[in-house]
Structures are given as structure tokens and as C-alpha cells.
Design a protein around this motif. Structure first.
Motif, PDB file in Angstrom:
ATOM      1  N   GLU A   1      55.412 -64.821  84.583  1.00  0.00           N
ATOM      2  CA  GLU A   1      54.159 -64.119  84.312  1.00  0.00           C
ATOM      3  C   GLU A   1      53.188 -64.164  85.503  1.00  0.00           C
ATOM      4  N   ASP A   2      53.655 -64.542  86.674  1.00  0.00           N
ATOM      5  CA  ASP A   2      52.753 -64.614  87.825  1.00  0.00           C
ATOM      6  C   ASP A   2      52.116 -63.271  88.164  1.00  0.00           C
ATOM      7  N   HIS A   3      52.765 -62.190  87.766  1.00  0.00           N
ATOM      8  CA  HIS A   3      52.260 -60.845  88.057  1.00  0.00           C
ATOM      9  C   HIS A   3      51.410 -60.276  86.929  1.00  0.00           C
ATOM     10  N   THR A   4      51.367 -60.930  85.775  1.00  0.00           N
ATOM     11  CA  THR A   4      50.794 -60.340  84.565  1.00  0.00           C
ATOM     12  C   THR A   4      49.335 -59.927  84.736  1.00  0.00           C
ATOM     13  N   PHE A   5      48.582 -60.696  85.507  1.00  0.00           N
ATOM     14  CA  PHE A   5      47.155 -60.381  85.679  1.00  0.00           C
ATOM     15  C   PHE A   5      46.940 -59.019  86.328  1.00  0.00           C
ATOM     16  N   LYS A   6      47.914 -58.512  87.074  1.00  0.00           N
ATOM     17  CA  LYS A   6      47.757 -57.192  87.699  1.00  0.00           C
ATOM     18  C   LYS A   6      48.639 -56.115  87.063  1.00  0.00           C
ATOM     19  N   THR A   7      49.789 -56.515  86.458  1.00  0.00           N
ATOM     20  CA  THR A   7      50.670 -55.509  85.857  1.00  0.00           C
ATOM     21  C   THR A   7      50.379 -55.305  84.374  1.00  0.00           C
ATOM     22  N   GLY A   8      49.785 -56.303  83.728  1.00  0.00           N
ATOM     23  CA  GLY A   8      49.564 -56.229  82.291  1.00  0.00           C
ATOM     24  C   GLY A   8      50.819 -56.467  81.479  1.00  0.00           C
ATOM     25  N   ILE A   9      51.911 -56.821  82.147  1.00  0.00           N
ATOM     26  CA  ILE A   9      53.191 -57.045  81.459  1.00  0.00           C
ATOM     27  C   ILE A   9      53.396 -58.540  81.273  1.00  0.00           C
ATOM     28  N   ASP A  10      53.225 -59.005  80.025  1.00  0.00           N
ATOM     29  CA  ASP A  10      53.390 -60.424  79.745  1.00  0.00           C
ATOM     30  C   ASP A  10      54.815 -60.703  79.268  1.00  0.00           C
ATOM     31  N   GLU A  11      55.078 -61.953  78.859  1.00  0.00           N
ATOM     32  CA  GLU A  11      56.428 -62.327  78.448  1.00  0.00           C
ATOM     33  C   GLU A  11      56.930 -61.490  77.273  1.00  0.00           C
ATOM     34  N   GLU A  12      56.066 -61.237  76.300  1.00  0.00           N
ATOM     35  CA  GLU A  12      56.500 -60.456  75.136  1.00  0.00           C
ATOM     36  C   GLU A  12      56.927 -59.052  75.539  1.00  0.00           C
ATOM     37  N   LYS A  13      56.150 -58.428  76.437  1.00  0.00           N
ATOM     38  CA  LYS A  13      56.510 -57.085  76.893  1.00  0.00           C
ATOM     39  C   LYS A  13      57.759 -57.113  77.769  1.00  0.00           C
ATOM     40  N   MET A  14      57.890 -58.167  78.583  1.00  0.00           N
ATOM     41  CA  MET A  14      59.113 -58.286  79.382  1.00  0.00           C
ATOM     42  C   MET A  14      60.324 -58.501  78.486  1.00  0.00           C
ATOM     43  N   LEU A  15      60.152 -59.298  77.424  1.00  0.00           N
ATOM     44  CA  LEU A  15      61.272 -59.528  76.517  1.00  0.00           C
ATOM     45  C   LEU A  15      61.722 -58.218  75.880  1.00  0.00           C
TER      46      LEU A  15
END
Length: 342
Positions: free
Chosen positions: A100-114
């Protein structure tokens, strides 16, 4: 690289081959962006072609923080999905501290990645039990060769990311600042393990995969929890039958959640395998449960440094045999250098 995608079949099953054998490959820390180092993919492909596994676990830190948007996240995931997808090999992931290191800029968290991972045809991840800390905690049965009952089980745990800045007004200066498995995850494992035993009539032997190692990985290396040194490590080699290398710390969390104790009590888990510490590859027998690392698969992540930087890039292979008492027969590392990839 084109990846065939399809809705994950929730009824997909793993099963031992007609000869009663089953093979698992663990890739760890592929950890790259949308422009993946081609050697990482080559290593994955060569391992799959040589070992011909029945199942693959990518055990955390699949991608890193340089991706900038959803499209790049998807491409980074495509890169590591395609070796299994093109070969029709079933696979799953656990999440690591960097995913999730990118989540703050991509908006893609673990749930969305899953959701992205689960969209691939041969992926076997599921969202995980509701109300349990983490994303994608899962239990995957492997049916015996006659498809009559479970011969083995695979546990997937989300070991979290980082410790909070402080707890009860106290910071973690001087401690390892990674996350730890939470009590509800331990309880979920314990109760699910009992349900599996009740359903099958016996404790189902299993392997557990999590990105961040348990504190017991450190205890085992020195054959003691405190003041370990080289002399005590020599004792540990004999006592715990340790093989492989330790080139950096066991970078675990500041608290011990008791997961190892729960597994020891249940008696079903035959091994716990982690990644996270890229240049550790050791494995040993810690009071009846094997604890082990897989070195980094990703050439884009840190290695040993210098001329030996890529010496430990590789994958871990597990051999199962339903006729063996523990079913889990053997594990070994395979290295990129053995395939001529450097």
C-alpha cells in the motif's frame, strides 16, 4: 504481455495428483512497478517451467510505491500474474508491508488490489472472513487424490504493515516497527483449524504463509530468545536443524501475538514461511514446526549488495506426499543463478 482474465471461480479446488503428490512454489518480494525488471519475470517463468508446481503463493510485497495511478497498479500486477496465468497454474497472494505504499496517490488500497488479483482466471484468493484484521486471510484446502477429503491445507495471513507511532503514549524507539498479527487473526486460525478437524475427522496438516516473520524466527536462529550470539547459533544449527543464510535482521513486530503458540497447540501447521527480509533464506525445525524464509524473487528490490547482490534471488519449493505421515515432505530454495539469470 497479455494476461487472460476472468471471474474467479469460487468453486475452484486444489487436489493432489493421481500419484498422491502436490508441489507448491513460493515467490516473495517481487516488489517492482509497472516497468518490472525482466529478470524477475524470467525467474518466475523458469521456476514454473522447471518445477511444474500445482500451486503458487506470492507471499507479500508484490508491487512497490513508485506506481502513480490505477493503470500502473494494474500493469504492475499483470507483470507478476502472467507467468501463472499463461501456464494455467493456480495461485494466490498475501499482502506485505509495501503493497500500500502507493495508496496515498493512487487511491488503490489492499481491498481494491485484492479485487484485481481475484479477477484473474487462475487466482484463488478470497476476501477473507469479515471482522478479522487484514485483507485476504484465507484457508485453502487441498483434496486428496481421490477427492474424498482434505489431505492438506494452506493458510494465508495478512501480517500487516507498520506499527503505529505510539501505544499508550509510548513510542517504539529501539524496537522493530513493523506490524504484528492481531488477536482476532489468531482466534480465526484457531477456530477454523478446529472446524477443519471436525469436518475431516483429524487435524489437517498445513503450511502457513505470511509476509512478516514471527518473532520465533529470531529465537530459532540463536536457540534462545535473548542474548543470542555466534556460539548459541552453532547450538541452534544442531538443535533446530537450520540450513540457509541469515544476512539481515528478523524484521518482525514489537509484540508477540501468540500465533506460534496457537499453532503448536493445534498441531496441524507443519511450517510457517515468510519473506520480507530479502537476504535471509534459512529454514529450521522449531519444536516440530518448520520456520523458513524465501529470498527475494524481485531483481528490482534490494539484495546482498556488491558483486553478490543477486546471489540469493530465487523461490522456495515445497514437496507434499499424501502418503507421508506429515504430508509435508521437503522444502528447498531454487536460485536465479541456477537458471543462468543474473
Amino acid at each position: 504481455m497479455n494476461v487472460v482474465e476472468g471471474k474467479t471461480d469460487k468453486n475452484q479446488k486444489l487436489q493432489f495428483n493421481s500419484n498422491g503428490k502436490f508441489k507448491i512454489v513460493q515467490f516473495n518480494d517481487t516488489q517492482d512497478d509497472e516497468d518490472i525488471d525482466p529478470r524477475t519475470v524470467a525467474l518466475m517463468e523458469k521456476t514454473l517451467d522447471e518445477e511444474k508446481p500445482d500451486f503458487v503463493v506470492i507471499n507479500g510485497d508484490m508491487i512497490q510505491g513508485d506506481v502513480k495511478n490505477k493503470k500502473q497498479v494494474k500493469k504492475a500486477i499483470d507483470n507478476i500474474a502472467q507467468p501463472m496465468e499463461e501456464r494455467g497454474v493456480k495461485w494466490a497472494i498475501t499482502f506485505g508491508n509495501h503493497d500500500e505504499d502507493h495508496t496515498f496517490k493512487t487511491g488503490i488500497d489492499e481491498e481494491k488490489m485484492l479485487d484485481i488479483y481475484m479477477s484473474y482466471e487462475h487466482n484463488m484468493n478470497q476476501p477473507g472472513p469479515k471482522g478479522v484484521t487484514g485483507t485476504g486471510n484465507n484457508s485453502i484446502e487441498i483434496r486428496n487424490s481421490k477427492n474424498a477429503k482434505a489431505a492438506f491445507n494452506i493458510w494465508l495471513f495478512d501480517s500487516g504493515r507498520y506499527a503505529p507511532d505510539e501505544v499508550a503514549g509510548q513510542d517504539f524507539k529501539g524496537y522493530q516497527t513493523y506490524d504484528w498479527l492481531k488477536t482476532d487473526q489468531v482466534e480465526w486460525y484457531y477456530e477454523t483449524s478446529k472446524k477443519l478437524e471436525k469436518k475431516n475427522g483429524y487435524p489437517v496438516p498445513s503450511l502457513a504463509f505470511m509476509h512478516i516473520p514471527l518473532p520465533e524466527f529470531e529465537y530459532m536462529w540463536f536457540a534462545r530468545p535473548y542474548q543470542g550470539n555466534q556460539a548459541s547459533h552453532q547450538e541452534a544449527i544442531k538443535k533446530h536443524n537450520i540450513t540457509g543464510e541469515k544476512n539481515e535482521c528478523v524484521c518482525t513486530g514489537p509484540f508477540n501475538s501468540g500465533m506460534f503458540s496457537a499453532m503448536l497447540e493445534r498441531g496441524d501447521v507443519k511450517g510457517v514461511f515468510a519473506g520480507h527480509d530479502h537476504i535471509n533464506t534459512y529454514v529450521g525445525d522449531y519444536y516440530g514446526i518448520k520456520l523458513g524464509y524465501a529470498g527475494s524473487t524481485g531483481f528490482g528490490a534490494y539484495g546482498l549488495g556488491g558483486e553478490e547482490n543477486n546471489r540469493l534471488r530465487g523461490a522456495r519449493v515445497f514437496t507434499l506426499d499424501e502418503k507421508d505421515k506429515d504430508v509435508f515432505v521437503d522444502t528447498q530454495m531454487v536460485f536465479a543463478r541456477d537458471y543462468g539469470i543474473e
